[in-house]
Design a protein around this motif. Structure first.
Motif, PDB file in Angstrom:
ATOM      1  N   VAL B  99       0.876  -1.175   0.000  1.00  0.00           N
ATOM      2  CA  VAL B  99       0.000   0.000   0.000  1.00  0.00           C
ATOM      3  C   VAL B  99       0.915   1.227   0.000  1.00  0.00           C
ATOM      4  CG1 VAL B  99      -1.497   1.330   1.547  1.00  0.00           C
ATOM      5  CG2 VAL B  99      -1.931  -1.127   1.169  1.00  0.00           C
ATOM      6  N   PHE B 100       0.819   2.073  -1.026  1.00  0.00           N
ATOM      7  CA  PHE B 100       1.652   3.289  -1.035  1.00  0.00           C
ATOM      8  C   PHE B 100       0.829   4.471  -1.519  1.00  0.00           C
ATOM      9  CE2 PHE B 100       2.699   2.310  -5.573  1.00  0.00           C
ATOM     10  CZ  PHE B 100       2.579   0.931  -5.551  1.00  0.00           C
ATOM     11  N   PHE B 101      -0.218   4.723  -0.722  1.00  0.00           N
ATOM     12  CA  PHE B 101      -1.179   5.767  -1.081  1.00  0.00           C
ATOM     13  C   PHE B 101      -0.547   7.164  -1.045  1.00  0.00           C
ATOM     14  CE2 PHE B 101      -4.668   2.848   0.918  1.00  0.00           C
ATOM     15  CZ  PHE B 101      -4.633   2.019  -0.197  1.00  0.00           C
ATOM     16  N   ASP B 102       0.374   7.382  -0.093  1.00  0.00           N
ATOM     17  CA  ASP B 102       0.983   8.724   0.001  1.00  0.00           C
ATOM     18  C   ASP B 102       1.717   9.086  -1.288  1.00  0.00           C
ATOM     19  OD1 ASP B 102      -0.006   8.841   2.530  1.00  0.00           O
ATOM     20  OD2 ASP B 102       1.906   8.496   3.546  1.00  0.00           O
ATOM     21  N   ALA B 103       2.514   8.139  -1.771  1.00  0.00           N
ATOM     22  CA  ALA B 103       3.245   8.390  -3.023  1.00  0.00           C
ATOM     23  C   ALA B 103       2.273   8.622  -4.170  1.00  0.00           C
ATOM     24  CB  ALA B 103       4.161   7.204  -3.335  1.00  0.00           C
ATOM     25  N   ALA B 104       1.184   7.860  -4.176  1.00  0.00           N
ATOM     26  CA  ALA B 104       0.180   7.999  -5.240  1.00  0.00           C
ATOM     27  C   ALA B 104      -0.443   9.390  -5.202  1.00  0.00           C
ATOM     28  CB  ALA B 104      -0.897   6.926  -5.078  1.00  0.00           C
ATOM     29  N   ILE B 105      -0.743   9.845  -4.006  1.00  0.00           N
ATOM     30  CA  ILE B 105      -1.392  11.162  -3.876  1.00  0.00           C
ATOM     31  C   ILE B 105      -0.432  12.280  -4.304  1.00  0.00           C
ATOM     32  CG2 ILE B 105      -2.257  12.781  -2.110  1.00  0.00           C
ATOM     33  CD1 ILE B 105      -3.660  10.148  -0.906  1.00  0.00           C
ATOM     34  N   GLU B 106       0.830  12.117  -3.970  1.00  0.00           N
ATOM     35  CA  GLU B 106       1.828  13.088  -4.445  1.00  0.00           C
ATOM     36  C   GLU B 106       1.899  13.089  -5.974  1.00  0.00           C
ATOM     37  OE1 GLU B 106       3.399  15.468  -2.706  1.00  0.00           O
ATOM     38  OE2 GLU B 106       1.997  14.675  -1.190  1.00  0.00           O
ATOM     39  N   ASP B 107       1.907  11.883  -6.552  1.00  0.00           N
ATOM     40  CA  ASP B 107       1.945  11.779  -8.017  1.00  0.00           C
ATOM     41  C   ASP B 107       0.714  12.440  -8.630  1.00  0.00           C
ATOM     42  OD1 ASP B 107       4.338  10.416  -7.982  1.00  0.00           O
ATOM     43  OD2 ASP B 107       3.431   8.417  -8.170  1.00  0.00           O
ATOM     44  N   ALA B 108      -0.436  12.187  -8.038  1.00  0.00           N
ATOM     45  CA  ALA B 108      -1.683  12.757  -8.569  1.00  0.00           C
ATOM     46  C   ALA B 108      -1.642  14.289  -8.513  1.00  0.00           C
ATOM     47  CB  ALA B 108      -2.875  12.219  -7.776  1.00  0.00           C
ATOM     48  N   LYS B 109      -1.112  14.818  -7.435  1.00  0.00           N
ATOM     49  CA  LYS B 109      -1.017  16.292  -7.329  1.00  0.00           C
ATOM     50  C   LYS B 109      -0.106  16.854  -8.415  1.00  0.00           C
ATOM     51  CE  LYS B 109      -1.840  16.712  -2.331  1.00  0.00           C
ATOM     52  NZ  LYS B 109      -1.141  16.763  -1.019  1.00  0.00           N
ATOM     53  N   ARG B 110       1.005  16.175  -8.640  1.00  0.00           N
ATOM     54  CA  ARG B 110       1.918  16.623  -9.702  1.00  0.00           C
ATOM     55  C   ARG B 110       1.233  16.582 -11.067  1.00  0.00           C
ATOM     56  NH1 ARG B 110       6.236  14.393  -6.733  1.00  0.00           N
ATOM     57  NH2 ARG B 110       5.758  12.304  -7.492  1.00  0.00           N
ATOM     58  N   GLN B 111       0.414  15.550 -11.261  1.00  0.00           N
ATOM     59  CA  GLN B 111      -0.302  15.447 -12.543  1.00  0.00           C
ATOM     60  C   GLN B 111      -1.307  16.574 -12.701  1.00  0.00           C
ATOM     61  OE1 GLN B 111      -1.938  11.658 -13.341  1.00  0.00           O
ATOM     62  NE2 GLN B 111       0.053  10.640 -13.311  1.00  0.00           N
ATOM     63  N   ASP B 112      -2.009  16.884 -11.620  1.00  0.00           N
ATOM     64  CA  ASP B 112      -2.977  17.991 -11.694  1.00  0.00           C
ATOM     65  C   ASP B 112      -2.258  19.308 -11.986  1.00  0.00           C
ATOM     66  OD1 ASP B 112      -5.226  16.427 -11.303  1.00  0.00           O
ATOM     67  OD2 ASP B 112      -5.142  16.596  -9.117  1.00  0.00           O
TER      68      ASP B 112
END
Lengths: 564, 564
Positions: B99-112
């Protein structure tokens, strides 16, 4: 003391090949020894032929099908001309294992009748004689692959129901395409050799310089095509076996990636070894002839008939894109980029090959193409991986075939005996090591995009195929230049460049050696003996880049020819 | 007596997965036992989510990228919704290894931020969460592949420099495409099992019926996607490991031919075994989602980054031709022909699968397609060949991984121990036998042209993927239906058809059995326990026919859905 039975069996088979040549085509007067007459191509062989036979046989495969598919030449006249010339070739250099001219002439007559009735050719290879390495099964014809123990059998099995009736998939496709099959060409027993030697035909020599080898393992193909006893044929390549005889005989030859040409139903060595797969490819006098044969086979959709062939038709668009890049490339704005491997750090090429490299590099520069540096992943590792792949069974297959007849192993086979076989875990580990090396090489290739100025990585790598021009017998010591391509599963097309010339190709004094092997190989160089030997090179491209590499090799070969 | 250290290590890892779930997403109240609540999909899981989270997570991958690549949905909201739902899914059925939700959320923010700045998406998968079987390396995240001995290592090696930093090629490509990576899913240790069981997560159950297995080896993928904790993900398949969890969970999944998707840099079992290669493919809730993921990966030209991938881009023209055939097919003039394998002569399918076969056959007939007989080359031989391929190393790799920690081997691994390994000659002989079987099957397929009336051989074969709907734990006894496809290297797409229904799916009285194994498998059937289990089938096509099979599976799946 009488000779052992395998020797007698080999001799009887050798005699039966000669006996299959019609008396009218037998040479009555003795052929001069090689020391007196090195080169039996050109004027020497032409003296035995009619002008029309010379005209036909000195036309390349593409030129021939232009005549036969338009009805200008009959399949019969073309077939007879090549049968005649192939018969002469065999008498000069021992390049045939099987001769079936009668069947060929019957096939040609049927083709002519078809054309007369339908006013159209059977296929794109209508009436084109095509020679085959003695791994392909043709009905009514034996396949010995150079093993005495295979005489009178199907792949060593006496009672196999396929004996005499089975045909390899490529043979089936060639027949569909209208090709005429008429002979099978000599190979070294085991196929694992850069020369062509076995206990049936003994040794196939090089028609341009009979002091030298014709190469191997598709050696008979190379020698026959060099003598224009065939306009093109098919060989196989697991470590260089198409490319070596092609360069040794001044020809073009392609080693495609595994999965492009149908190997189904062909005899093989170490069949089922799938760390490095042997592949099929054509040899011919021109790049366009290779393209003709390659494209024709793909038109048969071999992926529906060979489980290992990939559904990848001939891609015209890649050919066209490549041609456009060739035309647009100029010194100010190069559109194509090449690397040149002057040596691999293990063995240096002999002077004729070094000169060929310089000639090609200068030609590429003159044409406005970019030349970049090349410092690839370790060729030592590559050579070791390939060598290990070839030795997985410790020589078991080789011994099994020799034991069928009890024959002595001929010289120059690169497979050494080992008391044990590799296990599943060891083979898997080697496959992983190989894949990792392929990945390393692939990324090295990708990274050249930074040097090319074309927006793409390098388009091709110019490299020796062997360290020498056509080699002196029993002096083939290093296959690293060719086996690298098999390890990587890349596409490689060899092309003719020049000939060894004793007046210019001299070893520089005080040369330094890269290794003790290099010292030995350089010590083998004999400018006088090599004089006249064809010196070609290979153009290496990425995996499955056959359309691009054939197009580039044609361009480079033509341009080099204008300058030599 | 304290528990052995491997048990404690497994438990600690299991706990660390739960600990990685943010407290806000932890379920406080106990989850009802499976006997009381079989199905945790749909309304049950929805109760823990906001309506917008439900809206997002119940949109298929294609629907999501329509929103994210046009800027209507932010990568962040989509990512958070799936992280939340995946967290719930794991608490229901134990489907996650990492589970690596924090990294995913950081990636999503960068994409936005990227979208806000450039007003365009990063790639075709912009903002799409994609789940990965725990064979793919993601930086900062462990890969255990279900082995206790791999905890804290890189593939079992403690000091490997790749630990924590290396990424698999597929991961690199997914990032380029704009996908968001957020979790890795559970697998059976060794990957050689049709259920998902290991000493870390213990057992992954089926979310539609928690009395049953989620399948394996890509079992966590199947369970997670069924719970809509992921819109699509990637598994691997060497004997059915994508297709089994896909059908067990009512999903679509594709097993492409080897060489189409990039396996480079992924962990594996028996890596380097190359008689039958494991392959990568996507699973998802719709066929169009599979196509989206498959096509997106091919757009990255994986053949330049994986030495085993063939240069074969997505072929739009095949997709279009297939659609045209679908549209033109009518009862009077069928343009498509299918065969239906009702059983393979070894094990009969359970009643829900037999009913699914009838449903699909009738649907195909209703649509005007031709149905032909199917009496293929021996499935007994096929099963034996595949089994031998899986056992080449005699279990050496399996034992080596278990010995790292000393853990007990979990149940249901199909690799049995053997004292010896196969040798190079034995492996080569098996490879030849396999190729001969492939050739036989290929020619059988070709010959169906005589029956179809379409001018082509059969377009696809409808077959069970497993003899049963999602299986009862520890009752997976026969993988012949799925491993046949791996042996042949054909393309197979599984698709959902129906669900086991105890009111109609009853064993016929006085049934005859095909074999003793068949008797056992039929004896395992329990209409009450199986009730509600997804029952899907596979559509098998020839090698490299991914475009055609995905298009046909979409058509068939949609049409069946209308009729069920």
């Amino acid at each position: 003391m009488t000779a052992p039975s395998w020797k007698l069996a080999g001799e009887a088979k050798r005699q039966s090949i000669l006996d299959a040549i019609p008396p009218k085509w037998r040479i009555q007067d003795p052929i001069p020894p090689a020391a007196d007459l090195r080169d039996v191509t050109g004027a020497y062989i032409q003296q035995f032929l009619t002008p029309h036979e010379v005209e036909i046989t000195e036309t390349d495969a593409m030129g021939i099908v232009e005549q036969t598919t338009s009805g200008k030449w009959k399949a019969l006249e073309v077939t007879e001309a090549f049968c005649h010339r192939a018969a002469l070739a065999h008498q000069f250099v021992s390049c045939l294992h099987e001769v079936f001219f009668d069947a060929a002439i019957e096939d040609a007559k049927r083709q002519d009748a078809y054309f007369a009735e339908h006013q159209r050719p059977i296929g794109p290879l209508h009436g084109l004689p095509v020679s085959l390495k003695d791994q392909f099964h043709v009905k009514g014809v034996e396949t010995t692959m150079g093993y005495v123990g295979w005489i009178g059998t199907f792949q060593g099995k006496k009672d196999d129901p396929r004996k005499g009736v089975f045909e390899s998939e490529l043979v089936r496709e060639l027949r569909n395409l209208g090709a005429v099959l008429y002979c099978k060409t000599s190979v070294p027993a085991t196929l694992m050799s850069g020369e062509t030697v076995n206990n049936i035909i003994t040794y196939t020599t090089n028609p341009k310089n009979r002091l030298l080898s014709c190469g191997g393992s598709s050696g008979g193909e190379g020698a026959l095509i060099a003598l224009k006893g065939s306009p093109g044929g098919f060989g196989t390549d697991i470590g260089g076996s198409i490319r070596i005889p092609a360069v040794f005989n001044g020809l073009y030859g392609i080693r495609p990636s595994a999965g492009r040409m149908p190997y189904e139903g062909a005899a093989n060595s170490m069949d089922g070894q799938n760390t490095i797969l042997s592949v099929i490819g054509p040899l011919g006098t021109t790049a366009r002839s290779l393209k003709l044969l390659f494209k024709a086979v793909l038109s048969q959709q071999p992926w529906y008939h060979d489980p290992l062939v990939v559904e990848l038709p001939w891609r015209d668009e890649i050919e066209q894109e490549t041609r456009a890049l060739i035309e647009q490339s100029t010194a100010g704005s190069p559109k194509l980029a090449f690397a040149v491997m002057r040596h691999d750090g293990i063995v240096q090429p002999h002077p004729p090959i070094a000169r060929a490299l310089s000639l090609v590099e200068q030609t590429l520069r003159d044409l406005g193409h970019q030349i970049i540096d090349w410092t690839p992943p370790s060729p030592v590792i590559a050579g070791d991986l390939a060598n290990r792949a070839f030795h997985l069974d410790g020589g078991a297959d080789k011994r099994q075939q020799f034991e069928l007849s009890g024959e002595d192993a001929p010289a120059q086979i690169i497979i050494e005996d080992s008391p044990s076989q590799r296990t599943a875990s060891e083979i898997a580990a080697l496959n992983v090591e190989k894949r990792e090396f392929q990945k390393l090489y692939m990324e090295y290739w990708n990274k050249t995009v930074e040097q090319t100025g074309t927006g793409r990585p390098v388009d091709g790598l110019i490299s020796p195929c062997a360290p020498h021009a056509a080699v002196l017998p029993y002096k083939y010591r290093y296959v690293g230049y060719s086996s690298l391509v098999n390890l990587l599963d890349y596409t490689s097309v060899v092309f003719p460049v020049t000939h060894a010339d004793q007046t210019v190709d001299v070893l520089p004094p005080g040369a330094e050696f890269l290794s003790s092997l290099d010292r030995t190989v350089q010590g083998d160089y004999d400018a006088a003996a090599y004089d006249g030997a064809p010196a070609g090179l290979q153009l290496i491209g990425r995996r499955f880049q056959e359309e691009k590499m054939l197009t580039l090799a044609e361009h480079i070969g033509e341009q080099v020819k204008l300058r030599v």
